[in-house]
Design a protein around this motif. Sequence first.
Motif, PDB file in Angstrom:
ATOM      1  N   GLU A 180     -15.538  -0.059 -19.106  1.00  0.00           N
ATOM      2  CA  GLU A 180     -15.025  -1.408 -19.311  1.00  0.00           C
ATOM      3  C   GLU A 180     -16.223  -2.337 -19.511  1.00  0.00           C
ATOM      4  O   GLU A 180     -17.116  -2.409 -18.665  1.00  0.00           O
ATOM      5  CB  GLU A 180     -14.206  -1.853 -18.103  1.00  0.00           C
ATOM      6  CG  GLU A 180     -13.468  -3.139 -18.293  1.00  0.00           C
ATOM      7  CD  GLU A 180     -12.315  -3.051 -19.273  1.00  0.00           C
ATOM      8  OE1 GLU A 180     -11.921  -4.093 -19.809  1.00  0.00           O
ATOM      9  OE2 GLU A 180     -11.799  -1.942 -19.515  1.00  0.00           O
ATOM     10  N   SER A 207     -12.789  -8.671 -22.933  1.00  0.00           N
ATOM     11  CA  SER A 207     -13.194  -7.371 -22.403  1.00  0.00           C
ATOM     12  C   SER A 207     -12.737  -6.290 -23.374  1.00  0.00           C
ATOM     13  O   SER A 207     -11.752  -6.469 -24.087  1.00  0.00           O
ATOM     14  CB  SER A 207     -12.633  -7.133 -21.003  1.00  0.00           C
ATOM     15  OG  SER A 207     -11.235  -7.053 -21.041  1.00  0.00           O
ATOM     16  N   THR A 246     -12.740  -1.767 -23.887  1.00  0.00           N
ATOM     17  CA  THR A 246     -12.957  -0.448 -23.313  1.00  0.00           C
ATOM     18  C   THR A 246     -13.712   0.390 -24.331  1.00  0.00           C
ATOM     19  O   THR A 246     -13.296   0.483 -25.493  1.00  0.00           O
ATOM     20  CB  THR A 246     -11.614   0.232 -22.966  1.00  0.00           C
ATOM     21  OG1 THR A 246     -10.900  -0.610 -22.052  1.00  0.00           O
ATOM     22  CG2 THR A 246     -11.844   1.595 -22.340  1.00  0.00           C
TER      23      THR A 246
END
Length: 70
Positions: A27, A52, A54
């Motif tokens: 992350e 954010s 991944t």
Amino acid sequence: MTLRLSQAFAITGIVRVKGGAPVADAEVTLTKRTTTTKPDGGTEEDSDQIDSETADSDGRFAFKDVPAGT
């Protein structure tokens, strides 16, 4: 690291461990930190999470169209 850009931009990279191997599914958070000088001469810091992502199975991530001033 501090970046100050006047146009929208992209940030890309690869998350790796110390030995160099990529980190799958990590992350990654893009945060804007602001430092303000107080009247008494001290400083105050504030941070806001912008986005954010991944990382993929090869540790790659990308933030696209990051607003200027971020």
